[in-house]
Design a protein around this motif. Structure first.
Motif, PDB file in Angstrom:
ATOM      1  N   ALA A  17       0.852  -1.187   0.000  1.00 10.59           N
ATOM      2  CA  ALA A  17       0.000   0.000   0.000  1.00 10.59           C
ATOM      3  C   ALA A  17       0.887   1.235   0.000  1.00 10.59           C
ATOM      4  O   ALA A  17       1.980   1.224   0.556  1.00 10.59           O
ATOM      5  N   VAL A  18       0.399   2.268  -0.636  1.00 10.80           N
ATOM      6  CA  VAL A  18       1.087   3.555  -0.691  1.00 10.80           C
ATOM      7  C   VAL A  18       0.126   4.598  -0.142  1.00 10.80           C
ATOM      8  O   VAL A  18      -1.052   4.607  -0.496  1.00 10.80           O
ATOM      9  N   PHE A  19       0.619   5.459   0.726  1.00  8.65           N
ATOM     10  CA  PHE A  19      -0.222   6.541   1.229  1.00  8.65           C
ATOM     11  C   PHE A  19      -0.815   7.318   0.061  1.00  8.65           C
ATOM     12  O   PHE A  19      -0.133   7.583  -0.931  1.00  8.65           O
ATOM     13  N   ARG A  20      -2.067   7.667   0.182  1.00  6.95           N
ATOM     14  CA  ARG A  20      -2.786   8.357  -0.891  1.00  6.95           C
ATOM     15  C   ARG A  20      -2.029   9.599  -1.383  1.00  6.95           C
ATOM     16  O   ARG A  20      -2.007   9.902  -2.573  1.00  6.95           O
ATOM     17  N   ALA A  21      -1.377  10.307  -0.485  1.00  8.82           N
ATOM     18  CA  ALA A  21      -0.635  11.516  -0.871  1.00  8.82           C
ATOM     19  C   ALA A  21       0.528  11.206  -1.817  1.00  8.82           C
ATOM     20  O   ALA A  21       1.033  12.099  -2.490  1.00  8.82           O
ATOM     21  N   PHE A  22       0.944   9.939  -1.879  1.00  7.55           N
ATOM     22  CA  PHE A  22       2.090   9.563  -2.705  1.00  7.55           C
ATOM     23  C   PHE A  22       1.708   8.705  -3.905  1.00  7.55           C
ATOM     24  O   PHE A  22       2.588   8.224  -4.629  1.00  7.55           O
ATOM     25  N   THR A  23       0.408   8.491  -4.134  1.00  6.21           N
ATOM     26  CA  THR A  23       0.005   7.692  -5.285  1.00  6.21           C
ATOM     27  C   THR A  23       0.268   8.432  -6.582  1.00  6.21           C
ATOM     28  O   THR A  23       0.364   9.663  -6.603  1.00  6.21           O
ATOM     29  N   ARG A  24       0.400   7.661  -7.646  1.00  4.98           N
ATOM     30  CA  ARG A  24       0.624   8.175  -8.996  1.00  4.98           C
ATOM     31  C   ARG A  24       1.947   8.934  -9.123  1.00  4.98           C
ATOM     32  O   ARG A  24       2.097   9.835  -9.941  1.00  4.98           O
ATOM     33  N   ARG A  25       2.912   8.561  -8.271  1.00  2.00           N
ATOM     34  CA  ARG A  25       4.250   9.166  -8.327  1.00  2.00           C
ATOM     35  C   ARG A  25       5.328   8.105  -8.590  1.00  2.00           C
ATOM     36  O   ARG A  25       6.512   8.405  -8.456  1.00  2.00           O
ATOM     37  N   GLY A  26       4.909   6.875  -8.879  1.00  2.00           N
ATOM     38  CA  GLY A  26       5.873   5.815  -9.163  1.00  2.00           C
ATOM     39  C   GLY A  26       6.340   5.033  -7.952  1.00  2.00           C
ATOM     40  O   GLY A  26       7.177   4.142  -8.079  1.00  2.00           O
TER      41      GLY A  26
END
Length: 80
Positions: A17-26
């Motif tokens: 899982a990736v924190f939502r604030a860091f999604t779509r950043r690779g």
């Protein structure tokens, strides 16, 4: 390792899982790439990745990274 008598050894990832604030950043792709590199260096034939059935966006992401959906499975628990 996830070893079966009918398959080569795999690394078993219960989910990422990736924190939502860091999604779509690779970040997710970098995590998967690091897992794949580690698995290869450790002698695994591949990755077995689990994802909850309701995580539709995650499924699309994993598929875009080359992962194939193999089956739908239920996991049952009973706490006493």
């Amino acid at each position: 390792n996830y070893e079966l008598i009918y398959s080569e050894p795999l690394k078993n990832v219960m989910g990422i899982a990736v924190f939502r604030a860091f999604t779509r950043r690779g970040v997710g792709r970098k995590l998967l790439s690091a897992i794949e590199d580690w698995a290869g260096k450790d002698g695994a034939a591949g990755i077995r990745l689990n994802s909850s059935s309701f995580r539709k966006d995650a499924h699309l992401f994993y598929e875009s990274c080359g992962y194939t959906k193999n089956k739908i499975q239920f996991n049952f628990s009973k706490f006493v």
